[in-house]
Design a protein around this motif. Structure first.
Motif, PDB file in Angstrom:
ATOM      1  N   ARG A 199       0.835  -1.209   0.000  1.00 20.49           N
ATOM      2  CA  ARG A 199       0.000   0.000   0.000  1.00 20.49           C
ATOM      3  C   ARG A 199       0.872   1.263   0.000  1.00 20.49           C
ATOM      4  O   ARG A 199       0.569   2.235  -0.703  1.00 20.49           O
ATOM      5  N   GLU A 202       2.170   1.703  -3.520  1.00 18.48           N
ATOM      6  CA  GLU A 202       1.154   2.210  -4.447  1.00 18.48           C
ATOM      7  C   GLU A 202       0.865   3.689  -4.209  1.00 18.48           C
ATOM      8  O   GLU A 202       0.607   4.441  -5.161  1.00 18.48           O
ATOM      9  N   GLU A 203       0.901   4.124  -2.955  1.00 15.73           N
ATOM     10  CA  GLU A 203       0.703   5.542  -2.677  1.00 15.73           C
ATOM     11  C   GLU A 203       1.834   6.382  -3.260  1.00 15.73           C
ATOM     12  O   GLU A 203       1.609   7.485  -3.768  1.00 15.73           O
ATOM     13  N   GLU A 204       3.057   5.869  -3.202  1.00  9.94           N
ATOM     14  CA  GLU A 204       4.193   6.594  -3.773  1.00  9.94           C
ATOM     15  C   GLU A 204       4.100   6.649  -5.290  1.00  9.94           C
ATOM     16  O   GLU A 204       4.470   7.659  -5.916  1.00  9.94           O
ATOM     17  N   VAL A 205       3.603   5.573  -5.887  1.00 10.60           N
ATOM     18  CA  VAL A 205       3.471   5.537  -7.344  1.00 10.60           C
ATOM     19  C   VAL A 205       2.491   6.603  -7.823  1.00 10.60           C
ATOM     20  O   VAL A 205       2.701   7.234  -8.870  1.00 10.60           O
ATOM     21  N   GLU A 206       1.407   6.829  -7.065  1.00 12.39           N
ATOM     22  CA  GLU A 206       0.419   7.819  -7.467  1.00 12.39           C
ATOM     23  C   GLU A 206       0.992   9.233  -7.518  1.00 12.39           C
ATOM     24  O   GLU A 206       0.460  10.091  -8.209  1.00 12.39           O
ATOM     25  N   LYS A 207       2.083   9.473  -6.811  1.00 12.02           N
ATOM     26  CA  LYS A 207       2.687  10.803  -6.797  1.00 12.02           C
ATOM     27  C   LYS A 207       3.653  11.019  -7.957  1.00 12.02           C
ATOM     28  O   LYS A 207       4.127  12.144  -8.140  1.00 12.02           O
ATOM     29  N   ARG A 208       3.957   9.969  -8.721  1.00  9.93           N
ATOM     30  CA  ARG A 208       5.010  10.051  -9.739  1.00  9.93           C
ATOM     31  C   ARG A 208       4.418   9.830 -11.124  1.00  9.93           C
ATOM     32  O   ARG A 208       4.041   8.708 -11.469  1.00  9.93           O
ATOM     33  N   ARG A 212       3.724   6.195 -13.364  1.00  9.34           N
ATOM     34  CA  ARG A 212       2.405   5.830 -13.888  1.00  9.34           C
ATOM     35  C   ARG A 212       2.452   5.645 -15.400  1.00  9.34           C
ATOM     36  O   ARG A 212       1.753   4.786 -15.959  1.00  9.34           O
ATOM     37  N   PRO A 222       3.511  -1.631 -10.671  1.00  9.96           N
ATOM     38  CA  PRO A 222       4.018  -0.500  -9.873  1.00  9.96           C
ATOM     39  C   PRO A 222       5.410  -0.736  -9.308  1.00  9.96           C
ATOM     40  O   PRO A 222       6.214   0.194  -9.240  1.00  9.96           O
TER      41      PRO A 222
END
Length: 363
Positions: A199, A202-208, A212, A222
């Protein structure tokens, strides 16, 4: 300015330094950690402008943090290239420090790209999750043996609630039962930890946005996308995808001379985790993309499945995922084509594919 050539060891560091204003040259050996820290803090109190050069090595995070805190400039060099600058056959710590100092004074010090603190910390997240998944896999493999020895084969169904209940209901001798229960306890402890790290990933991926974008390629998840962005860093360092594949360690070793060309196994120079993830992602891409699948089986029939997997991983790293010549972007499917027929004997391209800063890949 004070220029310092540092031959760094886990227990001490050998220094050769010169004051560019007075031309005074000195040498010193500093045990870690108290004396070394005291030496650099005294330089800070004297308001000295300091530049430190050292080879890329492990166990030096505290030293890098200290220099950053004191505001000193740190140059990290490629050990392999520094070694080629050595002329004498004698090698001592003093000579190593003097060589680093000489290269810095002559502006020939081979600096490498160094990731920032945030990049390194995120790599720890990837490594921690990866190691926990490996531990869980070993535990699950041991638990699979228990029903197999009793004539039961459940495969993935063993981890469903019904399979778990069946596994716990198998009658076993005392120590075998103790082993089963301990393994189940370990599995119950590892799974929530892995889910928590997943989790966070995945939260870090959403910022980059770059990560993505990489995930839009078939087979790239991810974990692989984030590891790719963190390890590659600034894509401007690379001139083409083949140079990037060399940086990751997916190109063969070569010992050629004259008209004879000798190619060996892949170099395996670079980040181990990224190379592992690329091979895994390439296998997923092969299963989902017809063009990749046909190329894979074409190579597998000629060279074997192992070599074919590595070839697909190299294609994924260099040609289809990231066009480093123009920055991070996905290539259209029409551009991701494979060479057919005989191998070309021409050079890769006009750039030198061996001039990468090898030392920065494992930082």
């Amino acid at each position: 300015m004070l220029i310092i050539g540092c031959d760094y060891h886990p227990g001490f560091q050998q220094l050769a330094f010169v004051d560019t204003d007075t031309g005074e040259l000195k040498e010193r050996r500093l045990p870690h950690r108290e004396q070394a820290e005291q030496f650099y803090r005294e330089l800070r109190q004297q308001s000295m402008v300091v530049r430190v050069g050292m080879e890329s090595s492990g166990h030096s995070r505290w030293f890098e943090r200290l220099l950053h805190e004191l505001g000193f400039e740190l140059w990290i060099g490629d050990p392999a290239e520094i070694r080629t600058k050595r002329v004498r056959k004698q090698k001592t710590d003093r000579q190593d420090a003097q060589l680093i100092l000489q290269l810095m004074l002559e502006n020939r010090f081979p600096r490498v790209w160094v990731p920032d603190a945030e990049n390194r910390d995120l790599r720890q997240l990837l490594w921690h999750r990866h190691r926990l998944v490996q531990m869980r896999t070993r535990v699950m493999n041991q638990l699979h043996v228990v029903p197999l020895n009793e004539g039961l084969q459940r495969k993935k169904a063993l981890w469903r609630p019904a399979g778990r209940k069946e596994l716990e209901s198998i009658a076993l001798p005392p120590w075998a039962s103790r082993r089963r229960q301990d393994l189940l306890d370990l599995l119950d402890q590892l799974t929530p930890k892995i889910q928590e790290l997943t989790r966070a990933l995945e939260e870090e991926v959403e910022k980059r946005p770059v990560t993505r974008l990489l995930m839009t390629h078939p087979g790239v998840g991810p974990l692989t996308a984030l590891a790719y962005e963190l390890v590659i860093g600034t894509p401007e360092r690379f001139h083409c995808g083949k140079q990037l594949a060399s940086y990751v360690g997916l190109v063969p070793e070569e010992k050629s001379s004259g008209d004879r060309r000798r190619l060996g196994h892949i170099s395996k120079q670079g980040n181990v985790l990224l190379r592992f993830l690329l091979v895994e992602a390439a296998q997923v891409t092969v299963r989902s993309q017809q063009e990749w699948r046909s190329k894979f089986f074409h190579l597998a029939m000629r060279r074997g499945r192992k070599i074919a997997k590595v070839a697909m991983a190299r294609k994924l790293a260099g040609a289809s995922v990231l066009d480093v010549a123009s920055g991070p972007r996905l290539r259209p499917d029409a551009e991701a084509r494979f060479a057919r027929g005989r191998a070309r004997k021409s050079r890769w391209c006009a750039v030198n594919h061996r001039c990468n800063d090898w030392a920065s890949r494992s930082l």
